[in-house]
Design a protein around this motif. Structure first.
Motif, short mmCIF file in Angstrom:
data_model
loop_
_atom_site.label_atom_id
_atom_site.label_comp_id
_atom_site.label_asym_id
_atom_site.label_seq_id
_atom_site.Cartn_x
_atom_site.Cartn_y
_atom_site.Cartn_z
N GLU A 38 0.82 -1.22 0.00
CA GLU A 38 0.00 0.00 0.00
C GLU A 38 0.85 1.27 0.00
O GLU A 38 0.32 2.37 0.00
N GLY A 39 2.17 1.13 0.06
CA GLY A 39 3.05 2.29 0.09
C GLY A 39 3.33 2.80 1.49
O GLY A 39 3.96 3.85 1.66
N ILE A 40 2.87 2.08 2.51
CA ILE A 40 3.16 2.44 3.89
C ILE A 40 4.58 1.99 4.22
O ILE A 40 4.96 0.87 3.95
N GLY A 41 5.36 2.89 4.82
CA GLY A 41 6.77 2.58 5.05
C GLY A 41 7.10 2.08 6.44
O GLY A 41 8.15 1.47 6.64
N THR A 42 6.22 2.34 7.43
CA THR A 42 6.53 2.00 8.82
C THR A 42 5.34 1.38 9.52
O THR A 42 4.21 1.88 9.40
N LEU A 43 5.58 0.29 10.25
CA LEU A 43 4.61 -0.26 11.19
C LEU A 43 5.12 0.08 12.58
O LEU A 43 6.24 -0.31 12.95
N ASP A 44 4.33 0.83 13.35
CA ASP A 44 4.69 1.22 14.70
C ASP A 44 4.03 0.25 15.67
O ASP A 44 2.81 0.25 15.83
N LEU A 45 4.83 -0.61 16.32
CA LEU A 45 4.31 -1.63 17.22
C LEU A 45 4.01 -1.10 18.62
O LEU A 45 3.48 -1.83 19.45
N GLY A 46 4.36 0.15 18.88
CA GLY A 46 4.06 0.75 20.17
C GLY A 46 5.12 0.45 21.22
O GLY A 46 6.01 -0.38 21.04
N ARG A 47 4.97 1.13 22.34
CA ARG A 47 5.93 0.97 23.44
C ARG A 47 5.54 -0.26 24.27
O ARG A 47 4.43 -0.76 24.22
N GLY A 48 6.48 -0.75 25.04
CA GLY A 48 6.23 -1.91 25.88
C GLY A 48 6.93 -3.13 25.33
O GLY A 48 6.67 -3.55 24.20
N ALA A 49 7.83 -3.69 26.13
CA ALA A 49 8.61 -4.84 25.68
C ALA A 49 7.71 -6.07 25.50
O ALA A 49 6.80 -6.30 26.28
N ALA A 50 7.98 -6.83 24.46
CA ALA A 50 7.27 -8.09 24.21
C ALA A 50 8.14 -8.93 23.28
O ALA A 50 8.84 -8.39 22.42
N GLU A 51 8.10 -10.25 23.46
CA GLU A 51 8.93 -11.12 22.65
C GLU A 51 8.62 -10.98 21.17
O GLU A 51 9.53 -10.98 20.33
N TYR A 52 7.33 -10.86 20.82
CA TYR A 52 6.99 -10.78 19.40
C TYR A 52 7.51 -9.49 18.78
O TYR A 52 7.90 -9.46 17.60
N LYS A 53 7.56 -8.41 19.56
CA LYS A 53 8.11 -7.15 19.05
C LYS A 53 9.61 -7.27 18.80
O LYS A 53 10.13 -6.79 17.78
N ASP A 54 10.31 -7.91 19.73
CA ASP A 54 11.75 -8.11 19.55
C ASP A 54 12.04 -8.93 18.29
O ASP A 54 13.02 -8.69 17.60
N ALA A 55 11.17 -9.90 18.02
CA ALA A 55 11.37 -10.76 16.85
C ALA A 55 11.09 -10.03 15.55
O ALA A 55 11.77 -10.26 14.54
N LEU A 56 10.09 -9.14 15.56
CA LEU A 56 9.63 -8.51 14.32
C LEU A 56 10.31 -7.19 14.00
O LEU A 56 10.38 -6.78 12.84
N LYS A 57 10.80 -6.49 15.00
CA LYS A 57 11.25 -5.10 14.82
C LYS A 57 12.50 -5.00 13.94
O LYS A 57 13.30 -5.94 13.84
N THR A 58 12.63 -3.83 13.31
CA THR A 58 13.88 -3.49 12.64
C THR A 58 14.56 -2.31 13.31
O THR A 58 15.70 -1.98 12.99
N GLY A 59 13.86 -1.64 14.24
CA GLY A 59 14.44 -0.50 14.92
C GLY A 59 13.56 -0.02 16.07
O GLY A 59 12.52 -0.61 16.36
N GLU A 60 14.01 1.06 16.71
CA GLU A 60 13.29 1.63 17.84
C GLU A 60 13.28 3.15 17.73
O GLU A 60 14.21 3.74 17.17
N LEU A 61 12.25 3.77 18.29
CA LEU A 61 12.16 5.21 18.39
C LEU A 61 11.86 5.57 19.85
O LEU A 61 11.14 4.82 20.52
N PRO A 62 12.38 6.70 20.35
CA PRO A 62 12.09 7.05 21.73
C PRO A 62 10.73 7.72 21.88
O PRO A 62 10.29 8.48 21.01
N VAL A 63 10.06 7.43 23.00
CA VAL A 63 8.86 8.16 23.43
C VAL A 63 9.02 8.44 24.91
O VAL A 63 9.82 7.78 25.59
N TYR A 64 8.25 9.40 25.43
CA TYR A 64 8.49 9.88 26.78
C TYR A 64 7.22 9.91 27.62
O TYR A 64 6.12 10.10 27.10
N GLU A 65 7.43 9.74 28.93
CA GLU A 65 6.35 9.82 29.90
C GLU A 65 6.71 10.88 30.94
O GLU A 65 7.86 10.99 31.36
N GLY A 66 5.72 11.67 31.33
CA GLY A 66 5.98 12.71 32.32
C GLY A 66 4.81 13.67 32.40
O GLY A 66 3.69 13.35 31.98
N ALA A 67 5.07 14.86 32.91
CA ALA A 67 4.01 15.87 33.04
C ALA A 67 4.60 17.26 33.23
O ALA A 67 5.67 17.41 33.82
#
Length: 358
Positions: A281-310
């Protein structure tokens, strides 16, 4: 600046929002589009949008929710996987967060998936997390070759399970954008059961989340479209996912599968087919979201930072925010940083879930 309900924005303001988002350096995550904010506004009465003007033209938008005593939070916090303000490049350097919160009648503004490019708020972050991504910009075949190099056993095993599933349960059929409401209901039932089975809070027990998913399933916009993907064996669904997509990003949100077929890893098969369809479809990125999981480690090609706070303003509201969120956040951070404790916590949650079922 003016504050409005999400449904009160004019078409010109929404177009300006989209144009500012297109000019951003951040990936075009659909959670940051006006359609997501408008959908939240239809199910959350405290949803608001602050519109910042430079002369007659909007130069920025801050979608948020306002709670009791002015406690604010990012729009859809708890389910939104990308958060922050939509600003003209450079505008964030001149804005004062205290003045912005005051104009919104907010004592605080909490976030848990703040984009890295949010210079206005990122300095108030208390924690940094990784969101896992799959890069299919160069096509699915290239992605599969990356998997073959970094996780050869995983790919070989998953493809073998896919073939066995087809032989034993019926010919496999994948639908990237399924419109059947029954399939969405099935997915939500699977996901609720998964939450209960693992001892976690059932998100679909919260009416507003169920209604929000229903709203977004009917949303069709170029940069924010609800997408239900289903893997069928014969005529029976065995795995499904509901998320949002833009022209360049598929935000993965609610995946689940039928536990009866667990030995075939249908969820992993589903994600591979989603990556293949997204690339087509021409989509370049699948964002699996934050939170460690075995399936994400297996499927991922990279990581991006996100932040929590206030961000907080001095006063009673800031103290209430601290008391309501900070002790739990610090406890969670302490456990996550210690693998043995994290494993014990996961086992405890599952044990509690078993007790509740019996």
């Amino acid at each position: 600046m003016r504050v409005a309900g999400p449904g009160e924005l004019g078409e010109g303001e929404r177009e300006r929002w989209r144009a500012l988002r297109a000019a951003s350096e951040a990936p075009r995550n659909p959670f940051m589009e006006p359609e997501f904010t408008e959908a939240v506004g239809r199910v959350r009465p405290g949803a608001r949008v602050a519109v910042v003007y430079e002369g007659p033209e909007p130069a920025g938008f801050l979608p948020y929710e306002r709670g009791p005593l002015g406690q604010g939070r990012a729009i859809g916090l708890g389910v939104s996987d990308a958060q922050g303000a939509i600003l003209r490049p450079g505008l964030g350097l001149g804005l004062e967060t205290g003045e912005l919160l005051k104009a919104c009648s907010l004592s605080s503004f909490a976030f848990d998936n703040l984009e890295a490019e949010q210079r206005l708020f990122v300095r108030y972050a208390a924690e940094e997390y990784a969101t896992y991504v799959i890069d299919v910009e160069k096509g699915y075949e290239t992605y599969e070759s990356v998997l073959r190099a970094q996780s050869p056993k995983f790919l070989k095993t998953t493809l073998a399970k896919e073939r066995r599933l087809g032989r034993q349960a019926g010919e496999l059929r994948f639908v990237f954008d399924e419109r059947d409401p029954a399939a969405l209901r099935t997915l939500m039932e699977w996901k609720s059961a998964q939450y209960r089975r693992t001892g976690r809070r059932d998100r679909f027990a919260q009416e507003w989340i169920t209604r929000l998913v229903g709203q977004l399933a009917r949303t069709r916009a170029p940069e924010c479209s609800g997408t239900l993907s289903v893997l069928y064996a014969g005529e029976r669904p065995v795995a499904a996912h509901f998320g949002l997509r833009s022209a360049s990003v598929l935000a993965c949100w609610f995946p689940a599968y039928d536990p009866e077929f667990a030995k075939f890893s249908p969820g992993l098969v589903l994600h591979l087919r989603m990556a293949e369809a997204a690339a087509a479809e021409g989509i370049g990125t699948l964002d699996l979201g934050r939170g460690a999981a075995e399936y994400k480690d297996a499927l991922k090609t990279g990581e991006l930072p996100v932040y929590e706070g206030a961000v907080t303003r001095p006063g009673m509201g800031a103290a209430l925010h601290w008391l309501s969120r900070e002790p739990a956040r610090r406890a969670h951070s302490f456990v996550r940083g210690r693998p043995r404790l994290a494993s014990l916590a996961a086992r405890t949650l599952k044990g509690a879930a078993r007790l509740r079922r019996t």
